[in-house]
Design a protein around this motif. Structure first.
Motif, short mmCIF file in Angstrom:
data_model
loop_
_atom_site.label_atom_id
_atom_site.label_comp_id
_atom_site.label_asym_id
_atom_site.label_seq_id
_atom_site.Cartn_x
_atom_site.Cartn_y
_atom_site.Cartn_z
N PHE A 10 0.83 -1.22 0.00
CA PHE A 10 0.00 0.00 0.00
C PHE A 10 0.86 1.27 0.00
CE2 PHE A 10 -2.10 2.83 3.35
CZ PHE A 10 -2.75 3.64 2.42
N ASN A 14 2.41 3.52 -3.36
CA ASN A 14 2.10 4.95 -3.44
C ASN A 14 3.39 5.76 -3.48
OD1 ASN A 14 -0.85 5.92 -3.30
ND2 ASN A 14 -0.85 4.20 -1.85
N ASN A 38 0.93 -6.04 -4.65
CA ASN A 38 0.04 -6.04 -5.81
C ASN A 38 0.66 -5.21 -6.92
OD1 ASN A 38 -2.02 -5.83 -7.62
ND2 ASN A 38 -3.55 -5.15 -6.15
N THR A 41 -1.10 -2.27 -8.97
CA THR A 41 -1.05 -0.88 -8.51
C THR A 41 0.00 -0.11 -9.32
OG1 THR A 41 -1.65 -1.64 -6.32
CG2 THR A 41 -0.68 0.56 -6.46
N TYR A 192 -5.37 2.28 -3.01
CA TYR A 192 -4.60 1.03 -3.09
C TYR A 192 -4.35 0.36 -1.74
CZ TYR A 192 -3.34 3.08 -7.66
OH TYR A 192 -3.37 3.65 -8.90
N TYR A 325 -12.18 4.57 -4.21
CA TYR A 325 -12.71 3.20 -4.11
C TYR A 325 -13.97 3.03 -4.96
CZ TYR A 325 -9.14 1.83 -0.82
OH TYR A 325 -7.92 1.53 -0.28
N ASN A 328 -12.77 2.58 -8.55
CA ASN A 328 -11.82 1.49 -8.81
C ASN A 328 -12.32 0.15 -8.26
OD1 ASN A 328 -9.11 2.69 -10.02
ND2 ASN A 328 -9.98 4.18 -8.59
N TRP A 331 -10.22 -2.89 -9.28
CA TRP A 331 -8.99 -3.11 -8.48
C TRP A 331 -9.35 -3.87 -7.22
CZ3 TRP A 331 -7.18 -2.13 -3.59
CH2 TRP A 331 -5.80 -2.23 -3.38
N TYR A 340 -5.53 -10.41 -9.84
CA TYR A 340 -4.39 -9.60 -10.22
C TYR A 340 -3.15 -10.46 -10.41
CZ TYR A 340 -2.30 -9.71 -5.54
OH TYR A 340 -1.73 -10.09 -4.37
#
Ligand code: NAD
Ligand code: DAU
Length: 351
Positions: A10, A14, A38, A41, A192, A325, A328, A331, A340
């Motif tokens: 996460f 970012n 992930n 992302t 994310y 959210y 997405n 995602w 994913y």
């Protein structure tokens, strides 16, 4: 070139996106791709030569040595960790392995690499360790916020493993002179985030018509920071932090869990109206064992010394987050289904 560990998680992802956009310097990203990692992302960087992804374990000394030798980074920014408190209660072993042994392995590899550098390369090298406010333990309702000199009193297997890693980082500075920096940050939220943490879990469950489980009486307090503000704090500390120092990072935004959940429900009621209020889905459930009552961060040192302050208020950050959210849902569905991983397999032949 900088080496980022845990850059598919996460905050790490970012950070990588923010770093490439703001600084443009290449990144080698070492991540094991646990359930929390992930690569989707980082889809926008999949054909960008400034991002080199390496799937691997920070406990693998041979791999870390080889990456340092090949890429010659000027800094290591260390995010990789097992990060979820509830998981640490159910299975602490992996937390000790990754958070303690993994940090030890990185420190030893960094010490050997830095020791062999010369001149400006040696003087400029940095090891930035990303840590948490949970190492300080729980605060009474009327106690002042955590400063950097607050005693360490970790209460969960997660926070104990992070405290141990902070101590190792400190010792490598005092004993070997390794040029380290540590940041201790409060609860992050934003795009994310894996939907096991409070804010994304509540958004996802609300939209799915599921229960919104609040632990205990819902009056546990956390300080909340928008993830992009954490990224800018890390960039600032990396650029100008004093060696061997720790910097608390926070949003000046203490809130009780029940107020967070009600805020999310109110925003969702407005942006995605249903038949009733999403707040009707709130359920009080059994408390987390050893649940820390309150965290609060005093972030005056990083502001005074380095001029950093968060750009977002909770009101602006949480709206952006809920909107993200809502925009997405694929995602989220992919993270929940594991699809994913199929995307990774289709896009990266080597994994
Ligand atoms: P996360 O769980 O979302 O991501 C962790 C990443 O580390 C994943 O990509 C995972 O694949 C990777 N990883 C795990 N074990 C690994 C290993 N052995 N080798 C290589 N990679 C491995 O975590 P996050 O929320 O992004 O947190 C990142 C860091 O920030 C952690 O060190 C955490 O303690 C710290 N932190 C988090 C918060 C927060 O609110 N989430 C707040 C303060 C500090
Ligand atoms: O303070 C920084 C820490 O914040 C980071 O170091 C951790 O990596 C990160 O996971 C986070 O830890 P918390 O335990 O505070 O986050 P979590 O989202 O799990 O929970 C936030 C609060 O909400 C906490 O008081 C527990 C409560 N909670 C959580 C969940 C998942 C609920 O009431 N219900 C839930 O379903």
């Amino acid at each position: 070139m900088i080496l980022v560990t845990g850059g598919a998680g996460f905050i790490g992802a970012n950070f990588v996106l923010d770093w490439i956009a703001q600084v443009g310097e290449p990144v080698v990203n070492l991540d094991k791709l646990t359930y929390a990692g992930n690569l989707e992302t980082l889809r926008s960087l999949s054909h960008d030569g400034r991002h080199v992804f390496v799937q691997g374990d920070i406990c693998d000394r041979g791999l870390v040595d080889a990456l340092l030798a090949e890429h010659r980074p000027r800094a290591i920014v260390h995010f990789a960790a097992e990060s979820h408190v509830d998981r640490s209660i159910l299975g602490p072993a992996e937390f000790v392995r990754t958070n303690v042994e993994g940090t030890f392995t990185l420190l030893e590899a960094a010490r050997a690499y830095w020791g062999a550098l010369e001149g400006a390369g040696k003087a400029d090298f940095r090891f930035l360790h990303v840590s948490t406010d949970e190492v300080y333990g729980s605060l009474a309702a009327d106690a002042p916020a955590f400063t950097e000199t607050h005693p360490y009193e970790p209460n969960s297997p997660y926070s104990a493993s992070k405290a141990a890693s902070d101590h190792l980082v400190r010792a490598w500075y005092h004993t070997y002179g390794l040029p380290v920096l540590t940041t201790n940050c409060s609860n992050n939220y934003g795009p994310y985030q894996f939907p096991e943490k409070l804010i994304p879990l509540m958004i996802v469950n609300a939209l799915a018509g599921k229960a919104l489980p609040i632990y205990g009486d819902g009056m546990n307090v956390r300080d909340w920071l928008y993830v992009k503000d954490h990224c800018s704090a890390i960039r600032t500390v990396l650029a100008r932090g004093r060696l061997g120092e720790t910097y608390n990072v926070g949003g000046w935004n203490e809130m009780a869990n029940v107020d967070i959940v009600n805020t999310l429900c109110a925003i969702l009621d407005e942006l995605r109206p249903g038949t009733g209020s999403y707040a009707d889905q709130i359920t009080y459930v059994k408390d987390r064992p050893g649940h820390d009552r309150r965290y609060a961060i005093d972030a005056r040192k990083i502001e005074r010394e380095l001029g950093w302050r968060p750009a977002e208020t909770f009101e602006t950050g949480i709206r952006k987050t809920v909107q993200w959210y809502l925009d997405n849902e694929t995602w989220i569905a992919n993270v929940q289904s594991g699809a994913y991983r199929d995307w990774v397999a289709a896009n990266y032949a080597d994994r």
